[in-house]
Design an enzyme around this catalytic site. Structure first.
Site, PDB file in Angstrom:
ATOM      1  N   HIS A 169     -42.695 -53.283   1.899  1.00  0.00           N
ATOM      2  CA  HIS A 169     -41.416 -53.838   1.429  1.00  0.00           C
ATOM      3  C   HIS A 169     -41.645 -55.224   0.824  1.00  0.00           C
ATOM      4  O   HIS A 169     -42.133 -56.132   1.503  1.00  0.00           O
ATOM      5  CB  HIS A 169     -40.400 -53.906   2.580  1.00  0.00           C
ATOM      6  CG  HIS A 169     -39.829 -52.573   2.936  1.00  0.00           C
ATOM      7  ND1 HIS A 169     -39.500 -52.209   4.218  1.00  0.00           N
ATOM      8  CD2 HIS A 169     -39.508 -51.506   2.144  1.00  0.00           C
ATOM      9  CE1 HIS A 169     -39.005 -50.972   4.212  1.00  0.00           C
ATOM     10  NE2 HIS A 169     -39.017 -50.528   2.967  1.00  0.00           N
ATOM     11  N   GLU A 214     -40.579 -58.782   2.378  1.00  0.00           N
ATOM     12  CA  GLU A 214     -41.015 -59.102   3.740  1.00  0.00           C
ATOM     13  C   GLU A 214     -42.367 -59.803   3.695  1.00  0.00           C
ATOM     14  O   GLU A 214     -43.384 -59.287   4.139  1.00  0.00           O
ATOM     15  CB  GLU A 214     -41.038 -57.807   4.571  1.00  0.00           C
ATOM     16  CG  GLU A 214     -39.650 -57.177   4.658  1.00  0.00           C
ATOM     17  CD  GLU A 214     -39.641 -55.731   5.168  1.00  0.00           C
ATOM     18  OE1 GLU A 214     -40.641 -55.286   5.738  1.00  0.00           O
ATOM     19  OE2 GLU A 214     -38.597 -55.055   4.980  1.00  0.00           O
ATOM     20  N   ARG A 225     -36.784 -55.342  -2.500  1.00  0.00           N
ATOM     21  CA  ARG A 225     -37.385 -54.547  -1.412  1.00  0.00           C
ATOM     22  C   ARG A 225     -38.294 -53.421  -1.908  1.00  0.00           C
ATOM     23  O   ARG A 225     -39.357 -53.155  -1.346  1.00  0.00           O
ATOM     24  CB  ARG A 225     -36.248 -53.936  -0.581  1.00  0.00           C
ATOM     25  CG  ARG A 225     -36.621 -52.836   0.395  1.00  0.00           C
ATOM     26  CD  ARG A 225     -35.361 -52.331   1.105  1.00  0.00           C
ATOM     27  NE  ARG A 225     -35.545 -51.117   1.876  1.00  0.00           N
ATOM     28  CZ  ARG A 225     -35.772 -51.080   3.203  1.00  0.00           C
ATOM     29  NH1 ARG A 225     -35.875 -52.206   3.880  1.00  0.00           N
ATOM     30  NH2 ARG A 225     -35.888 -49.935   3.827  1.00  0.00           N
ATOM     31  N   ARG A 280     -39.260 -44.666   2.277  1.00  0.00           N
ATOM     32  CA  ARG A 280     -38.434 -43.462   2.332  1.00  0.00           C
ATOM     33  C   ARG A 280     -39.034 -42.343   1.493  1.00  0.00           C
ATOM     34  O   ARG A 280     -38.435 -41.300   1.325  1.00  0.00           O
ATOM     35  CB  ARG A 280     -37.011 -43.747   1.798  1.00  0.00           C
ATOM     36  CG  ARG A 280     -36.229 -44.805   2.549  1.00  0.00           C
ATOM     37  CD  ARG A 280     -35.845 -44.355   3.952  1.00  0.00           C
ATOM     38  NE  ARG A 280     -35.088 -45.407   4.657  1.00  0.00           N
ATOM     39  CZ  ARG A 280     -35.633 -46.434   5.284  1.00  0.00           C
ATOM     40  NH1 ARG A 280     -36.957 -46.555   5.345  1.00  0.00           N
ATOM     41  NH2 ARG A 280     -34.884 -47.339   5.894  1.00  0.00           N
ATOM     42  N   HIS A 338     -43.739 -54.882   9.161  1.00  0.00           N
ATOM     43  CA  HIS A 338     -42.527 -55.257   8.430  1.00  0.00           C
ATOM     44  C   HIS A 338     -41.912 -56.515   9.047  1.00  0.00           C
ATOM     45  O   HIS A 338     -42.413 -57.043  10.033  1.00  0.00           O
ATOM     46  CB  HIS A 338     -41.480 -54.131   8.549  1.00  0.00           C
ATOM     47  CG  HIS A 338     -41.854 -52.858   7.865  1.00  0.00           C
ATOM     48  ND1 HIS A 338     -41.179 -52.376   6.779  1.00  0.00           N
ATOM     49  CD2 HIS A 338     -42.839 -51.948   8.129  1.00  0.00           C
ATOM     50  CE1 HIS A 338     -41.718 -51.231   6.396  1.00  0.00           C
ATOM     51  NE2 HIS A 338     -42.725 -50.944   7.195  1.00  0.00           N
ATOM     52  N   TYR A 369     -32.322 -47.226  13.735  1.00  0.00           N
ATOM     53  CA  TYR A 369     -31.463 -46.368  12.914  1.00  0.00           C
ATOM     54  C   TYR A 369     -32.248 -45.174  12.398  1.00  0.00           C
ATOM     55  O   TYR A 369     -33.469 -45.189  12.374  1.00  0.00           O
ATOM     56  CB  TYR A 369     -30.807 -47.126  11.754  1.00  0.00           C
ATOM     57  CG  TYR A 369     -31.730 -47.990  10.904  1.00  0.00           C
ATOM     58  CD1 TYR A 369     -32.647 -47.440  10.027  1.00  0.00           C
ATOM     59  CD2 TYR A 369     -31.659 -49.382  10.972  1.00  0.00           C
ATOM     60  CE1 TYR A 369     -33.465 -48.239   9.243  1.00  0.00           C
ATOM     61  CE2 TYR A 369     -32.484 -50.194  10.191  1.00  0.00           C
ATOM     62  CZ  TYR A 369     -33.380 -49.614   9.337  1.00  0.00           C
ATOM     63  OH  TYR A 369     -34.199 -50.401   8.568  1.00  0.00           O
ATOM     64  N   GLU A 398     -41.664 -54.779  13.519  1.00  0.00           N
ATOM     65  CA  GLU A 398     -40.791 -55.719  12.802  1.00  0.00           C
ATOM     66  C   GLU A 398     -41.084 -57.111  13.335  1.00  0.00           C
ATOM     67  O   GLU A 398     -40.843 -57.414  14.508  1.00  0.00           O
ATOM     68  CB  GLU A 398     -39.312 -55.367  13.044  1.00  0.00           C
ATOM     69  CG  GLU A 398     -38.907 -53.968  12.591  1.00  0.00           C
ATOM     70  CD  GLU A 398     -38.709 -53.835  11.089  1.00  0.00           C
ATOM     71  OE1 GLU A 398     -38.791 -54.862  10.365  1.00  0.00           O
ATOM     72  OE2 GLU A 398     -38.479 -52.697  10.633  1.00  0.00           O
TER      73      GLU A 398
HETATM   74  O1  0X9 Z   1     -36.032 -49.356   7.343  1.00  0.00           O
HETATM   75  C1  0X9 Z   1     -37.256 -49.501   7.330  1.00  0.00           C
HETATM   76  O2  0X9 Z   1     -37.992 -48.997   6.485  1.00  0.00           O
HETATM   77  C2  0X9 Z   1     -37.918 -50.379   8.405  1.00  0.00           C
HETATM   78  N1  0X9 Z   1     -37.121 -51.550   8.663  1.00  0.00           N
HETATM   79  S1  0X9 Z   1     -36.996 -52.745   7.524  1.00  0.00           S
HETATM   80  O3  0X9 Z   1     -35.935 -53.637   7.920  1.00  0.00           O
HETATM   81  N2  0X9 Z   1     -38.339 -53.596   7.505  1.00  0.00           N
HETATM   82  O4  0X9 Z   1     -36.780 -52.140   6.241  1.00  0.00           O
HETATM   83  C3  0X9 Z   1     -38.032 -49.574   9.678  1.00  0.00           C
HETATM   84  C4  0X9 Z   1     -38.756 -48.272   9.550  1.00  0.00           C
HETATM   85  C5  0X9 Z   1     -38.870 -47.575  10.873  1.00  0.00           C
HETATM   86  N3  0X9 Z   1     -39.372 -46.225  10.785  1.00  0.00           N
HETATM   87  C6  0X9 Z   1     -38.596 -45.170  10.404  1.00  0.00           C
HETATM   88  N4  0X9 Z   1     -37.338 -45.294  10.133  1.00  0.00           N
HETATM   89  N5  0X9 Z   1     -39.178 -43.993  10.381  1.00  0.00           N
HETATM   90 ZN    ZN Z   2     -39.578 -53.284   5.917  1.00  0.00          ZN
END
Ligand code: 0X9
Ligand code: ZN
Length: 315
Positions: free
Chosen positions: A76, A79, A127, A144, A197, A249, A272
């Site tokens: 990201h 970050e 991001r 994602r 992250h 989440y 994180e």
């Molecule tokens: O949302 C994300 O990609 C990550 N948090 S951030 O605030 N740095 O963007 C967390 C990713 C955790 N892993 C999964 N959701 N599989």
């Molecule tokens: Zn991140």
């Protein structure tokens, strides 16, 4: 040169440092895995274990050799503390990590170079990567875009911060990372995969796509606690640990779920880093060293705890 402890480095400065250690440190093998959309290298730093001449160590070494760790930073763009800490981890592993640990350590300090550069030139809070979506909005959320339940908790809208991309591994950045991870995992069977992250001071364990427990959840929690304890012991920083989908989440298509499901790695985490929201993504650079220090204290202890375990690996 050494990684900066009190200023965020530009991509050029990071490359300069990586090439320096690649050319001068016999334990380092530096490789470009491929190019980003805009043609920047995705660098992989391989830190080889020390080949000790000491009697005993060599013997222990010969049958313990194939242990491996993968650490990913900078997926990201905004970050910045992630690549900053990741670079200091490289420096730490090369200079003061106990020398007899039989791990091959693979580190990608900058998984999203185009996005990172864009945070300097245009938008500090960018991001995603810099894919041209042939519309008004650019970028895919690289966390994602992995091929693991792609789509859940992600967006189909190009303008979204969590746009998943047109297809799994549509992006050169995730594609080259996953190909190299697959290749290495077939040889070495990673013991630990860590994606770094910020922010929140949370150690996340998979899955992110479902609250169904992942294999080895109890092991991940145990070793995760080792990390939390050692990180806190350094400067008192409190990190907590939660299951991603259950306590953070839902989001699929991230590095962690893919490593857990497709590679079968026992210890998989997303970390994180600082802080808890006061500065968030714009964490002041005077916190780089203290953040890195608590992370390597935690990681050293976690790696020590993982090291004696005998895990099945391919031959
Ligand atoms: O949302 C994300 O990609 C990550 N948090 S951030 O605030 N740095 O963007 C967390 C990713 C955790 N892993 C999964 N959701 N599989
Ligand atoms: Zn991140």
């Amino acid at each position: 040169p050494v990684p900066s402890k009190d200023a965020y480095m530009t991509f050029k400065e990071i490359e300069y440092y990586l090439k320096h250690i690649g050319n001068n440190n016999p334990r380092v093998e530096l490789r470009s895995l491929g190019k980003s959309h805009e043609g920047r290298d995705i660098w992989l730093v391989h830190i080889k274990p020390v080949t000790s001449k000491r009697v005993g160590a060599r013997i222990a070494f010969s049958h313990m050799r194939k242990r491996a760790i993968w650490i990913e930073g900078g997926i990201h763009a905004r970050e910045r503390i992630s690549p900053a800490v990741t670079l200091l981890l490289i420096d730490h592993f090369l200079n003061d990590f106990p020398q007899d640990k039989p791990f091959d350590i693979y580190i990608v300090p900058m998984a999203n170079p185009d996005g990172y550069v864009y945070t300097w030139t245009n938008d500090r809070l960018w991001r995603k990567n810099r894919r041209n979506n042939a519309g008004s909005c650019e970028g895919v959320d690289l966390n994602r875009n992995w091929d693991a339940h792609w789509g859940v908790g992600a967006s189909t809208q190009t303008c979204s911060e969590v746009y998943r991309g047109p297809s799994p591994f549509s992006e050169p950045e995730t594609k080259v990372l996953s190909e190299e991870m697959t290749r290495l995992n077939n040889q070495l069977n990673f013991d630990l995969v860590l994606s770094i992250h910020n922010y929140g001071q949370v150690l996340l364990y998979p899955y992110g796509w479902t609250t169904n427990p992942a294999p080895h959840t109890e092991d991940m929690k145990k070793k995760g606690n080792v990390f939390l304890k050692a990180a806190k012991a350094h400067a008192g920083t409190v990190y907590t640990m939660v299951n991603t989908a259950g306590g953070f989440y839902y989001a699929a298509g991230a590095t962690d779920d893919w490593a857990k499901e497709k590679l079968g790695t026992r210890y998989v985490y997303t970390l994180e880093l600082r802080d808890k929201g006061r500065y968030g993504f714009t964490l002041p650079a005077n916190q780089i060293l203290s953040t890195a220090t608590e992370v390597w204290q935690g990681l050293d202890m976690m790696i020590n705890a993982i090291a004696p375990e005998k895990t099945a690996r391919p031959n």
